[in-house]
Design a protein around this motif. Structure first.
Motif, mmCIF file in Angstrom:
data_model
loop_
_atom_site.group_PDB
_atom_site.id
_atom_site.type_symbol
_atom_site.label_atom_id
_atom_site.label_comp_id
_atom_site.label_asym_id
_atom_site.label_seq_id
_atom_site.Cartn_x
_atom_site.Cartn_y
_atom_site.Cartn_z
ATOM 1 N N ARG A 166 3.857 9.484 2.151
ATOM 2 C CA ARG A 166 4.449 9.882 0.877
ATOM 3 C C ARG A 166 4.664 11.388 0.877
ATOM 4 O O ARG A 166 3.907 12.122 1.490
ATOM 5 C CB ARG A 166 3.518 9.524 -0.286
ATOM 6 C CG ARG A 166 3.651 8.094 -0.799
ATOM 7 C CD ARG A 166 3.054 7.101 0.135
ATOM 8 N NE ARG A 166 3.076 5.758 -0.450
ATOM 9 C CZ ARG A 166 2.942 4.664 0.275
ATOM 10 N NH1 ARG A 166 2.788 4.754 1.580
ATOM 11 N NH2 ARG A 166 2.949 3.486 -0.317
ATOM 12 N N ARG A 167 5.685 11.806 0.171
ATOM 13 C CA ARG A 167 5.908 13.236 -0.031
ATOM 14 C C ARG A 167 5.282 13.617 -1.365
ATOM 15 O O ARG A 167 5.612 13.038 -2.411
ATOM 16 C CB ARG A 167 7.398 13.562 -0.035
ATOM 17 C CG ARG A 167 8.084 13.297 1.285
ATOM 18 C CD ARG A 167 9.550 13.704 1.228
ATOM 19 N NE ARG A 167 9.695 15.158 1.155
ATOM 20 C CZ ARG A 167 10.868 15.765 1.046
ATOM 21 N NH1 ARG A 167 11.988 15.065 0.939
ATOM 22 N NH2 ARG A 167 10.934 17.094 1.001
ATOM 23 N N VAL A 168 4.369 14.566 -1.328
ATOM 24 C CA VAL A 168 3.712 15.038 -2.539
ATOM 25 C C VAL A 168 4.344 16.368 -2.929
ATOM 26 O O VAL A 168 4.347 17.320 -2.145
ATOM 27 C CB VAL A 168 2.193 15.212 -2.320
ATOM 28 C CG1 VAL A 168 1.531 15.725 -3.594
ATOM 29 C CG2 VAL A 168 1.568 13.895 -1.891
ATOM 30 N N PHE A 169 4.888 16.425 -4.120
ATOM 31 C CA PHE A 169 5.473 17.663 -4.627
ATOM 32 C C PHE A 169 4.548 18.226 -5.689
ATOM 33 O O PHE A 169 4.110 17.515 -6.600
ATOM 34 C CB PHE A 169 6.862 17.393 -5.237
ATOM 35 C CG PHE A 169 7.887 16.936 -4.239
ATOM 36 C CD1 PHE A 169 8.648 17.863 -3.547
ATOM 37 C CD2 PHE A 169 8.075 15.582 -3.974
ATOM 38 C CE1 PHE A 169 9.601 17.451 -2.624
ATOM 39 C CE2 PHE A 169 9.014 15.168 -3.054
ATOM 40 C CZ PHE A 169 9.782 16.097 -2.375
ATOM 41 N N VAL A 170 4.241 19.511 -5.567
ATOM 42 C CA VAL A 170 3.350 20.177 -6.518
ATOM 43 C C VAL A 170 4.034 21.448 -6.982
ATOM 44 O O VAL A 170 4.416 22.285 -6.153
ATOM 45 C CB VAL A 170 1.985 20.526 -5.878
ATOM 46 C CG1 VAL A 170 1.055 21.136 -6.916
ATOM 47 C CG2 VAL A 170 1.351 19.286 -5.265
ATOM 48 N N ASN A 171 4.198 21.598 -8.297
ATOM 49 C CA ASN A 171 4.811 22.836 -8.775
ATOM 50 C C ASN A 171 3.746 23.916 -8.923
ATOM 51 O O ASN A 171 2.564 23.688 -8.673
ATOM 52 C CB ASN A 171 5.598 22.606 -10.082
ATOM 53 C CG ASN A 171 4.692 22.229 -11.251
ATOM 54 O OD1 ASN A 171 3.475 22.435 -11.236
ATOM 55 N ND2 ASN A 171 5.288 21.671 -12.293
ATOM 56 N N TRP B 147 3.891 15.050 -8.286
ATOM 57 C CA TRP B 147 4.532 13.749 -8.274
ATOM 58 C C TRP B 147 4.757 13.363 -6.818
ATOM 59 O O TRP B 147 4.763 14.196 -5.925
ATOM 60 C CB TRP B 147 5.836 13.747 -9.069
ATOM 61 C CG TRP B 147 6.918 14.642 -8.559
ATOM 62 C CD1 TRP B 147 8.002 14.316 -7.793
ATOM 63 C CD2 TRP B 147 7.030 16.064 -8.776
ATOM 64 N NE1 TRP B 147 8.765 15.420 -7.526
ATOM 65 C CE2 TRP B 147 8.211 16.498 -8.128
ATOM 66 C CE3 TRP B 147 6.261 16.999 -9.477
ATOM 67 C CZ2 TRP B 147 8.619 17.839 -8.140
ATOM 68 C CZ3 TRP B 147 6.675 18.322 -9.483
ATOM 69 C CH2 TRP B 147 7.835 18.723 -8.829
ATOM 70 N N VAL B 148 4.928 12.064 -6.577
ATOM 71 C CA VAL B 148 4.967 11.522 -5.220
ATOM 72 C C VAL B 148 6.204 10.651 -5.056
ATOM 73 O O VAL B 148 6.580 9.907 -5.958
ATOM 74 C CB VAL B 148 3.706 10.685 -4.926
ATOM 75 C CG1 VAL B 148 3.717 10.187 -3.481
ATOM 76 C CG2 VAL B 148 2.445 11.489 -5.194
ATOM 77 N N THR B 149 6.853 10.764 -3.893
ATOM 78 C CA THR B 149 7.953 9.864 -3.550
ATOM 79 C C THR B 149 7.759 9.393 -2.111
ATOM 80 O O THR B 149 7.011 9.996 -1.329
ATOM 81 C CB THR B 149 9.324 10.557 -3.664
ATOM 82 O OG1 THR B 149 9.400 11.610 -2.687
ATOM 83 C CG2 THR B 149 9.539 11.138 -5.050
ATOM 84 N N GLU B 150 8.446 8.333 -1.744
ATOM 85 C CA GLU B 150 8.442 7.892 -0.358
ATOM 86 C C GLU B 150 9.170 8.934 0.499
ATOM 87 O O GLU B 150 10.141 9.557 0.057
ATOM 88 C CB GLU B 150 9.151 6.550 -0.232
ATOM 89 C CG GLU B 150 8.446 5.405 -0.943
ATOM 90 C CD GLU B 150 7.162 5.004 -0.248
ATOM 91 O OE1 GLU B 150 7.062 5.216 0.988
ATOM 92 O OE2 GLU B 150 6.255 4.496 -0.921
ATOM 93 N N ASP B 151 8.708 9.139 1.705
ATOM 94 C CA ASP B 151 9.358 10.072 2.626
ATOM 95 C C ASP B 151 10.412 9.294 3.409
ATOM 96 O O ASP B 151 10.101 8.564 4.350
ATOM 97 C CB ASP B 151 8.330 10.682 3.578
ATOM 98 C CG ASP B 151 8.907 11.864 4.353
ATOM 99 O OD1 ASP B 151 10.138 12.050 4.306
ATOM 100 O OD2 ASP B 151 8.132 12.603 4.976
ATOM 101 N N THR B 152 11.672 9.446 2.987
ATOM 102 C CA THR B 152 12.767 8.711 3.625
ATOM 103 C C THR B 152 13.502 9.541 4.680
ATOM 104 O O THR B 152 14.462 9.063 5.275
ATOM 105 C CB THR B 152 13.777 8.252 2.553
ATOM 106 O OG1 THR B 152 14.271 9.407 1.857
ATOM 107 C CG2 THR B 152 13.115 7.306 1.552
ATOM 108 N N ARG B 153 13.059 10.757 4.922
ATOM 109 C CA ARG B 153 13.731 11.597 5.905
ATOM 110 C C ARG B 153 13.473 11.080 7.318
ATOM 111 O O ARG B 153 12.355 10.635 7.624
ATOM 112 C CB ARG B 153 13.231 13.036 5.812
ATOM 113 C CG ARG B 153 13.477 13.737 4.494
ATOM 114 C CD ARG B 153 12.670 15.024 4.413
ATOM 115 N NE ARG B 153 11.240 14.770 4.518
ATOM 116 C CZ ARG B 153 10.318 15.716 4.558
ATOM 117 N NH1 ARG B 153 10.674 16.981 4.540
ATOM 118 N NH2 ARG B 153 9.032 15.398 4.647
#
Length: 727
Positions: free
Chosen positions: A411-416, A422-428
């Protein structure tokens, strides 16, 4: 420098400034020093042998005054400056079954004339609001009664003992701390920035750091300089904008828009002159205006640049902001090349901004169609690498570590910057192995070249899994805090969480909960006000308002925890947010089963962190059980947005589990990485056995400075680990 800043030295450096001019007869401080040592040990601190000796050589009154200030400081560091009461007086003993407890509260409401009718009316609907019951959510006994119900804490070998060491004079220590914070190569956290501002007010006319690498830090220092009548340090138009934001108590990171105040005529002249000088020296810096166009427009409305014809270059800044003058930006030109399919051209263009090039490498490599193009992009990176900040190189190295073939399952974890995640699937698609290896070698070589080569490096193995502090915003302020992603061992039978909050203006209800997840991140159980006891442990009871401060606790028997992950969380059920309350903090303690003691015992506190994020759900850290059955903490310092009210552990289980998985499965760059690089360049790296210390000076790397270290040694601990980040 003012003595009132002395606590900053204790908190940041774990040193006590020792006065050189005592107020009374010297050599009479031995008794007072021993008394101070005993008082400190009761809250988990201790004077080093050298400090004890130096204090004994002072007069009694000086030691007593110094001791009182120090004791107040360390008590606040671990959260012992407030009274921690519990709803259930005997906690963790005699915590009732949840439904039986609720039924008892209803029975008590039916027994009171003032609440009988409303309670019967609610019962007739089948739903009862617990907050309407007079005995629910409010302390039912005095703090002193709770203390009387608990025995003394039995001392154990595992109790925390933080050693305080001797420092120089207050002036020397504050100057050193100011220079260290101001010259930090990594951004400071909110608490450290606030401390720096206090220090700068006294240090503005004294020694200054050779460089101030972080722009947000520069903005804070410029604010102090302007208010003290000194010239600000400005070399970009964005420096001027940040200073203007600081003068209006706005966001110097420029993430949030600032409502600019009308500045004084002096400040207007200063800001206009600053913009004029920057652009006159380098017209190309006008390109930076586009990134913050709207904020520059708003600032121009307050500065009235047309009133200063002697500063024509300042007027150009606002002409660009209004769109009256076009200035091509580097980012825009690079995007145009990418849109035309020329990734190599974009990479070559970005060599003029090496940091931006390195941050874009993953994207550039994925936009290349052939192996030859990827080689050209990496060749541009090799050319620019010596000009890239060490913090950026390390960030890219950590990124590359997580972009292997297996990254598609992550998962890609984004932190401001505020800690909201927030988390999204890593589709790269993954970076091709050949290019990944070449980029890894490039980064390792460049970082190894920049690292110091100490004659002798002594390393406490417990520090090796501490994540590198690439940003101070990745950790909250407090005590015993480690950067996000760090691992630290957890040894003890009982793990106890605590939260404390004090409302400022509105009735506020924080709820402490703990979610237990299985190996596949599924929910096994939880403890909260809706589930007061389980096989794992007990909850101390729900407190629903805190006009004078309130605490909640969760007690866990680690051997009984069925899951693999323990996720403590603080939910805001109603009222003020974490940034609105007068005070709020979270922490955890470790005890042996036979120790007993009060619900809160300062010398068992391992960590206390401020809760100051913008979300409505706080996730300070997660506890993970390894394959060997031993537990360790993985630090998160994250917040979920949550809902405006009624946040509960039952309602956020899925989002919390997803976030925990993203953090736990990410490979963070740790101290071990840098020590391996040092060893690779020939530096002798020795592992400290926890007892034997060398006679000569060393560079010591550990969680705490050990007693007996050679005075000329260089010491790196979590308090100053940012000094390890290469320039």
């Amino acid at each position: 420098m003012a003595q009132h800043l002395e606590p900053l030295v204790v908190r940041h450096a774990h040193r006590i400034p020792v006065p050189t001019c005592p107020s009374g007869p010297v050599g009479q401080g031995a008794v007072a020093a021993r008394q101070l040592d005993a008082a400190l040990m009761s809250v988990g601190f201790k004077l080093s042998a050298e400090l004890l000796e130096r204090l004994a050589g002072l007069d009694r009154d000086t030691v007593a005054e110094l001791g009182a200030r120090t004791l107040d400081t360390v008590r606040a560091m671990v959260g012992d400056h407030v009274r921690h009461n519990v709803y259930f007086r005997d906690f963790p003993a005699n915590v009732p079954d949840t439904l039986e407890f609720w039924a008892g509260c209803i029975a008590e409401a039916l027994a009171e004339d003032t609440t009988r009718a409303s309670t019967i009316a609610q019962l007739s609907t089948g739903v009862v609001d617990l907050l309407t019951l007079p005995s629910y959510g409010r302390y039912r006994h005095a703090y002193e009664e709770m203390l009387a119900a608990h025995g003394e804490l039995i001392a154990a070998a595992g109790d925390r003992l933080t050693v305080l060491h001797p420092g120089g004079t207050v002036e020397e220590e504050l100057t050193a701390l100011y220079l260290a914070l101001a010259g930090s190569a990594t951004p400071l956290g909110e608490a450290a920035l606030a401390d720096l501002r206090l220090l700068a007010e006294d240090a503005v006319h004294g020694p200054q750091p050779k460089e101030i690498p972080v722009r947000e830090t520069r903005a804070v220092l410029n604010l102090v300089r302007v208010r003290a009548g000194a010239e600000p340090l400005l070399d970009t138009v964005t420096d001027v904008l940040r200073l203007a934001c600081a003068l209006s108590d706005g966001d110097v990171t420029l993430v949030e828009p600032t409502r600019f105040r009308s500045p004084s005529r002096r400040v207007r002249r200063l800001l206009i002159a600053g913009l004029d000088a920057v652009v006159a020296a380098s017209p190309a810096k006008l390109a930076d205006v586009a990134a913050h166009r709207e904020q520059f427009k708003r600032l121009g409305e307050r500065l009235h640049p047309h009133e200063y014809p002697q500063h024509p270059h300042a007027a150009e800044v606002f002409a660009v902001a209004r769109g009256e003058r076009k200035v091509p930006t580097l980012a825009g030109r690079a995007e145009a090349l990418l849109a035309a399919g020329d990734a190599v051209g974009a990479a070559r263009l970005l060599t003029a901004a090496p940091g931006r090039l390195f941050r874009a490498l993953d994207h550039l490599l994925r936009r290349c169609a052939t192996e030859e193009q990827r080689d050209a992009v990496l060749a541009a990176a090799e050319e620019a690498a010596p000009q890239v900040a060490g913090r950026v190189l390390l960030s890219v190295r950590e990124h590359v570590r997580n972009r292997g073939p297996e990254s598609g399952d992550r998962r890609r974890v984004f932190v401001n910057r505020f800690g909201c995640a927030w988390v999204t699937e890593d589709t790269r698609p993954p970076v091709p192995p050949r290019e990944r290896e070449r980029l890894t070698a490039l980064l390792d070589t460049e970082l190894r070249r920049r690292l110091p080569a100490p004659r002798r490096l002594l390393v406490d193995p417990d520090v090796l899994d501490v994540a590198l502090p690439l940003s101070g915003r990745a950790a909250a302020g407090g005590f015993g805090i480690l950067p996000r992603g760090s691992r630290s061992p957890v040894d003890g039978d009982l793990l106890r969480f605590f939260v404390y909050w004090k409302e400022a203006a509105r009735t506020t209800d924080f709820d402490l909960s703990a979610l237990m997840l299985g190996a596949s991140y599924q929910t096994d159980s939880w403890l909260s006000y809706t589930n007061l006891q389980a096989v794992d442990g007990e909850h101390s009871g729900d407190i629903t308002s805190a006009p004078r401060g309130a605490s909640e606790f969760i007690n866990l028997r680690l051997a009984a925890v069925r899951g693999r992950y323990i996720v403590p969380q603080v939910n805001i059920y109603s009222g003020e947010g974490f940034e609105e309350v007068a005070e709020s903090f979270f922490g955890f303690m470790l005890r042996e089963a036979e120790q007993e003691g009060r619900p809160f015992e300062a010398r068992t506190v391992r960590m206390r962190s401020e809760l100051r994020g913008p979300g409505r759900v706080a996730l300070p850290l997660v506890f993970v059980k390894g394959e060997d059955g031993r537990w360790h903490a993985r630090w998160m310092h994250l917040y979920l947005k949550g809902t405006p009210s009624a946040n509960q552990v039952e309602g956020n289980r899925a989002s919390v589990a997803t976030l925990v998985r993203g953090v736990v499965e990410r490979e963070f760059l740790t101290v071990r990485y840098l020590t391996d690089l040092m060893a690779g360049q020939g530096t002798p790296v020795e592992t400290w056995d926890g007892a034997t210390l060398p006679d000569g000076p060393v560079t010591f790397l550990g969680l705490e400075r050990p007693e007996g270290l050679h005075p000329e040694s260089v010491v790196l601990t979590p308090e100053n680990l940012r000094d390890l980040i290469p320039a």
